[in-house]
Design an enzyme around this catalytic site. Sequence first.
Site, mmCIF file in Angstrom:
data_model
loop_
_atom_site.group_PDB
_atom_site.id
_atom_site.type_symbol
_atom_site.label_atom_id
_atom_site.label_comp_id
_atom_site.label_asym_id
_atom_site.label_seq_id
_atom_site.Cartn_x
_atom_site.Cartn_y
_atom_site.Cartn_z
ATOM 1 N N CYS C 150 0.838 -1.135 0.050
ATOM 2 C CA CYS C 150 -0.047 0.065 -0.127
ATOM 3 C C CYS C 150 0.923 1.199 0.009
ATOM 4 C CB CYS C 150 -0.837 0.043 1.170
ATOM 5 S SG CYS C 150 -0.154 -0.395 2.605
ATOM 6 N N HIS C 242 -2.848 6.556 3.518
ATOM 7 C CA HIS C 242 -1.607 6.768 3.671
ATOM 8 C C HIS C 242 -1.225 8.259 2.977
ATOM 9 C CE1 HIS C 242 -1.502 3.133 5.343
ATOM 10 N NE2 HIS C 242 -0.536 2.431 4.494
#
Lengths: 344, 344, 344, 344
Positions: C150, C242
């Site tokens: 990710c 993120h």
Amino acid sequence: MTTRVGILGATGAVGQRLVQLLDPHPEFEIACVTASDDSAGRPYGEAANWRIDVPMPDALADLDVARTEPDAIPDDVPLLFSSLPSAVGERVEPPLCEAGYVVSSNSSNDRMADDVPLTIPEVNGDHLDLIEVQRDSRDWDGALVKNPNCSTITAVPPLAALAEFGLETAHVATMQAVSGGGYSGVTSMEIIDNVLPHIGGEEEKVETEPTKLLGEFDGAEVKRHEVDIAASCNRVATVDGHLESVWADTREDITADDAARAMRELPALDLHSSPDQFIEVFEDPDRPQPRLDRMVGGGMSVAAGGLRETTRGVQFNCLAHNTLRGAAGASVLNGELLVERGWV
Amino acid sequence: MTTRVGILGATGAVGQRLVQLLDPHPEFEIACVTASDDSAGRPYGEAANWRIDVPMPDALADLDVARTEPDAIPDDVPLLFSSLPSAVGERVEPPLCEAGYVVSSNSSNDRMADDVPLTIPEVNGDHLDLIEVQRDSRDWDGALVKNPNCSTITAVPPLAALAEFGLETAHVATMQAVSGGGYSGVTSMEIIDNVLPHIGGEEEKVETEPTKLLGEFDGAEVKRHEVDIAASCNRVATVDGHLESVWADTREDITADDAARAMRELPALDLHSSPDQFIEVFEDPDRPQPRLDRMVGGGMSVAAGGLRETTRGVQFNCLAHNTLRGAAGASVLNGELLVERGWV
Amino acid sequence: MTTRVGILGATGAVGQRLVQLLDPHPEFEIACVTASDDSAGRPYGEAANWRIDVPMPDALADLDVARTEPDAIPDDVPLLFSSLPSAVGERVEPPLCEAGYVVSSNSSNDRMADDVPLTIPEVNGDHLDLIEVQRDSRDWDGALVKNPNCSTITAVPPLAALAEFGLETAHVATMQAVSGGGYSGVTSMEIIDNVLPHIGGEEEKVETEPTKLLGEFDGAEVKRHEVDIAASCNRVATVDGHLESVWADTREDITADDAARAMRELPALDLHSSPDQFIEVFEDPDRPQPRLDRMVGGGMSVAAGGLRETTRGVQFNCLAHNTLRGAAGASVLNGELLVERGWV
Amino acid sequence: MTTRVGILGATGAVGQRLVQLLDPHPEFEIACVTASDDSAGRPYGEAANWRIDVPMPDALADLDVARTEPDAIPDDVPLLFSSLPSAVGERVEPPLCEAGYVVSSNSSNDRMADDVPLTIPEVNGDHLDLIEVQRDSRDWDGALVKNPNCSTITAVPPLAALAEFGLETAHVATMQAVSGGGYSGVTSMEIIDNVLPHIGGEEEKVETEPTKLLGEFDGAEVKRHEVDIAASCNRVATVDGHLESVWADTREDITADDAARAMRELPALDLHSSPDQFIEVFEDPDRPQPRLDRMVGGGMSVAAGGLRETTRGVQFNCLAHNTLRGAAGASVLNGELLVERGWV
């Protein structure tokens, strides 16, 4: 002269707080720490994932962790502090008491047993005399003494102050810190931008433990107080410090001023860990707050505020540091009282 | 056929939610947005510091913001949604109503006035008929309709469901999201690792507004319900969604199952913004949770859970999205009902 | 015509996102879900501790969970999505591929294997042709395709846009959401009022995976890109999304405008889950922010902002929804491309 | 013998920390506190909205707050600590210095002026001698000394330790606590479940201030260090403690061990507020963490960890308590050095 003490379950969240409190304690000397079999045999500095914001005491780092079993505890350690998971406490505490150790325990097992003192020193220190009954009935040389659940300890001191007005019912909504669930008890996914409206088993503790704490010990048994408590326990995103909204209904008329005065006048004790002021009552309606006020009295006071009359009594907020006054500090205070009263 | 509407106070936290709800609304067309003099004259896309996690509707970005004054609102906009600071609402809403506008307002001013409908459509939609009384007494061509405070809206639907059991008293402890304080109402220093035990003026709203909402309108006035409510209002670190711990004492015996059934059976309406299920009752004691459940029913349902009998009634948790069901959505729903009933 | 698909590891954090994406997917039909042996045999609605803020799809609640073993997967399910712990993935994915299944996997095992395509469709979809090499060398009827970590997926699209300027080195500091650690990966005690400056194994992934993603496939192998990346990975108290601070040094001179243009012009694809705009570049230096912007493009765009020239290239922030674009959505997008290109 | 001191801007976030540090300080005596005109004339206990988790010192509560103007400061107070908004500092600090006061200031105005010492005592205490130049050029009897920005103070000590290896470039990504923005600087809506990728003006400070701090003072001027720094400044949901990810590229080869040794060997001073260990280097890659480590050295050490070699130098994390070492403590330490060196 210091008393050599042991800590059962020394690597957990409350166990670390016990280490923090007992290492510099002038009356106690940590002689032994125990933990689960995974940790046994390793130095404490390695076994404990230290998560308190003051450094681990140097002396402890090299102490080897023992198994939590009677035969792993040295004989010359008369007093043990226990913060074990209740299933473990249930299994190991009684044999230790039988073997002569005095155990001041934060574990939830046996708290409501008729012959086990459940004690907050400032509220019902006289219940310690129940140890006589306990030793008779169980044929023990040691003794088992419990402190209540952290959320109980927060609410009971103010309620004890109101007992003189004829306390009849109480409603308690808690907003509890995550440290109360242990280091891994609450995940970050559960609590960021969230509140958990339920903590398994917690409501029952808040509803029943006070009836024993506020009860009268007549030399043979504790007559339960008849207060009818309803509790709703919530977990919020604070690290330490349980805040609670409480309504107390009393038989007699009571003003907010009466309640504040009664709370302020509940006497503190003269034990090493006692705060100067047992219940700190704030005038500012915005207080107490967990982050700002959990360390009042070195984390050993109970804070109250927001006092207001209702049609049936008073309402207020109260706050205590859940791993100090509400757990490790509660056990230490009981230990200090046990020594002062000559039970150790 | 759509109704042209205006949004008063369109740049604030609730105002942005009104924009989010009204822009795609099939029955309404946003014809005008107002804000404080600082913002007036600038395009909405520039004046509003958009803070919702879906993009600002394109159509709004270029709309010029008007001053919040009667003469700045076009005449062909019969319905206004208002989320003004109460001091502003108090000053500008009555002249607008006098000038013929129907105002569906989330502002707290005038909520408890005898001739102003305070309405949750599913609970007391019939109170809208108070508009007749209002027009007579104030000589208005328009009308002023209010929705309650966000923390009131969360607790009242379940309490309304329990009214049939003879609701006598209620204790309500709220854990309110920061968006309820507006974009700058709660600072980060106040709320990280913390709970605020007091929200100015909030407890009074939760204690008084329900007596009007649950009251009976007899064609001339709203007879207040006699429920005696005590509230303690706390601010927690959630973005959206007010969670509340409630105890309801009833004259009649009631089981948790009775209460759940009554809540589930409170009928939803057939308005555009109505959820299919008005009160969603969870069986899982860990629910409802703000982050997981605030969007139930598109943010327009009220969620309940944790039902448990007490010696005097039942206790439960409830949750509503404070800026949707509790504010912007509440005003929009009132607006839809106003149109359906022919008041607009 | 829809393709029947299975989800391996369907109860975890990414598995639940796969369910959320695949249930309403017009091209896929969930035919089977697997999990660990503890969950096998129970209905999904019971086995999965559903933690997404939209309800679990009804159709899934009653589907029985299968064990994660080749013989537990029906034969007529050609495409499997995998979000298994890497140790499990390593064990079960190859036999499944050998047995003829095409596996689009988010698990970290085998990502850097020479004959396994590591693919972000918009960046290096052509690497899928490596399946020919894979089938030859491994004698498989199925195929194994991976999406990156990710935190890699967040940084690589903007870096890919800068490749034309001669990308030489990059520094990446991540601020990663807790959902990236799975439901229990990060405790609340670790993250409230805190940042964790280290995520085991993460830095290596961010430093190595891009060299494969940005590499050239020449029909036989992927020639690694020579960019030299240094990463520092931090965990912060966000639920999803993120955010990363990135510096990219380029051989050629580059302005912030050049970089923004290159990022905006990186083409999106025409797959079902593709966003309209692959990289959304913000002008406002305060954006992108995790809470406000993680759902840009339905959670499938990458957001960038804060572009600024340095003496050696440009610096920027970038953001992607870690469990959508960064995990479940990444696997689904690879699955869509596999079908479009005829590999399924 | 103690020095009488004043605090300019004593009610703000840093001002309260100054009170906390100076009240018990053995060398200083708080003789006067100033704030904005709103607060002037009121007792400090009333004017300051005290938000530190230790109680306000009793002695301060009754001290009347003065206006922040030269004529409001007593003549017999030779040393003033200043934490004013820079616009105010710019206006009032120079006249105070002209009038003979020595001002140790945390305000950002004039930090980069050629004749103003910008000092971290352990790094460049010798720059204080620039006061000679300052007094000559400005014809002042007093003096103006600055400490750097909080995020600069966090990164510069480790960078200073690496200077011996030929420091050429640095990349700094900050994760800054909300207290750095003052009590109202960051709203709760901005930071819960979020990160802000931009702090106005902060990046420039981190990029330029180190060139002065690491420069050489030759008796006449400070020759700027040639390190080329690129900074990206982010705000995260921590109360106190700035954590930073740093890459330092050096001309000479350097190992992680070299870097750790150099950091550990940077000497501490013998001033009252100096920590025993200036830079505390952690071996555990999970440290330092803001909540656990911001109080290392009483909040006056800088913590570092995560040291790793890169192809061009080393990378590491560093942490300092932003309102202690990074602001109030920085000013106090400068004040102690000013007294020790005889400037006061």
